[in-house]
Design a protein around this motif. Structure first.
Motif, short mmCIF file in Angstrom:
data_model
loop_
_atom_site.label_atom_id
_atom_site.label_comp_id
_atom_site.label_asym_id
_atom_site.label_seq_id
_atom_site.Cartn_x
_atom_site.Cartn_y
_atom_site.Cartn_z
N PHE A 64 0.80 -1.23 0.00
CA PHE A 64 0.00 0.00 0.00
C PHE A 64 0.83 1.27 0.00
CE2 PHE A 64 -3.18 -2.58 2.74
CZ PHE A 64 -3.64 -3.25 1.62
N VAL A 65 2.16 1.17 0.04
CA VAL A 65 3.02 2.35 0.13
C VAL A 65 3.98 2.39 -1.05
CG1 VAL A 65 2.88 2.52 2.65
CG2 VAL A 65 4.66 1.10 1.60
N ARG A 66 4.66 3.52 -1.22
CA ARG A 66 5.64 3.66 -2.30
C ARG A 66 6.90 4.31 -1.73
NH1 ARG A 66 2.30 7.68 -2.32
NH2 ARG A 66 2.94 9.78 -2.82
N SER A 67 8.00 4.12 -2.42
CA SER A 67 9.28 4.70 -1.98
C SER A 67 9.16 6.20 -1.83
CB SER A 67 10.38 4.37 -3.00
OG SER A 67 10.62 3.00 -3.01
N GLY A 68 9.73 6.73 -0.75
CA GLY A 68 9.72 8.17 -0.49
C GLY A 68 8.53 8.63 0.32
N GLN A 69 7.55 7.78 0.51
CA GLN A 69 6.33 8.14 1.24
C GLN A 69 6.58 8.11 2.74
OE1 GLN A 69 2.95 5.73 0.14
NE2 GLN A 69 1.85 6.19 2.02
N SER A 70 6.06 9.09 3.46
CA SER A 70 6.12 9.09 4.92
C SER A 70 5.00 8.19 5.45
CB SER A 70 5.93 10.50 5.48
OG SER A 70 7.04 11.29 5.16
N VAL A 71 5.32 7.45 6.50
CA VAL A 71 4.32 6.59 7.14
C VAL A 71 4.33 6.87 8.64
CG1 VAL A 71 4.36 4.74 5.42
CG2 VAL A 71 5.94 4.66 7.32
N ALA A 72 3.17 6.72 9.25
CA ALA A 72 3.05 6.89 10.70
C ALA A 72 3.01 5.53 11.37
CB ALA A 72 1.77 7.66 11.02
#
Length: 171
Positions: free
Chosen positions: A125-133
């Motif tokens: 569900f995420v991609r490189s460079g994305q911030s996650v909490a």
């Protein structure tokens, strides 16, 4: 040997023509790698409080290898069913999201300098460079989930950072 290279280059030009860029193609500057996996900042010594990535029992706990190629488990393997939601163990930035050897993998760089890796994902569900909490969705499992935690090139036991959460083993 240099005569052979000159002859090979001449033959290539005769057979293929001179190597010229395509119309509109701009020459690019040489690519210099800025960082390799072991070159990134390492753990700053603070003890972050992570949370387990799934609500599932542990099938195979961390077992430190005796050497760089020795047997062991360089993380925690969870007994997850296909489709189990996977959450980020802490705040960070996605360093990698994609396939490695046919398996879905996500790596997250945390502010502490540690990197968590999630292997065994069917959906990402995420991609490189994305911030996650912390607790944010990362993906869904295809089978069991393997969680790794690295300090540069050194593997750490992720359960040691779960802030007192008990590790439940599958018997």
């Amino acid at each position: 040997m240099s005569t052979f290279r000159s002859l090979a280059a001449s033959l290539a030009i005769v057979l293929l023509g001179p190597l010229t860029p395509l119309p509109g193609a701009e020459p690019k500057a040489p690519v210099t790698p800025t960082a390799r996996p072991g070159d990134r900042p390492t753990w700053n010594g603070s003890r972050p409080r992570f949370v387990p990535p799934v609500d599932a029992p542990i099938a195979d706990p961390f077992r430190a290898p005796s050497g760089p190629f020795g047997p062991g488990n360089r993380g925690i393997e969870y007994a997850t069913a296909p489709g189990t939601p996977v959450r980020a163990i802490g705040d960070g930035v996605v360093a990698f999201a994609g396939q490695v050897a046919g398996r879905g993998v996500v790596s997250i760089d945390h502010p502490s300098g540690l990197r968590s890796t999630y292997t065994g994902l069917g959906d990402i569900f995420v991609r490189s460079g994305q911030s996650v909490a912390q607790g944010g969705p990362v993906g869904r499992t295809v089978t069991r989930l393997h969680l790794g935690l690295l300090d540069g090139r050194r593997y750490l036991d992720p359960a040691a950072f779960f802030g007192g959460s008990p590790a439940v083993l599958v018997e």
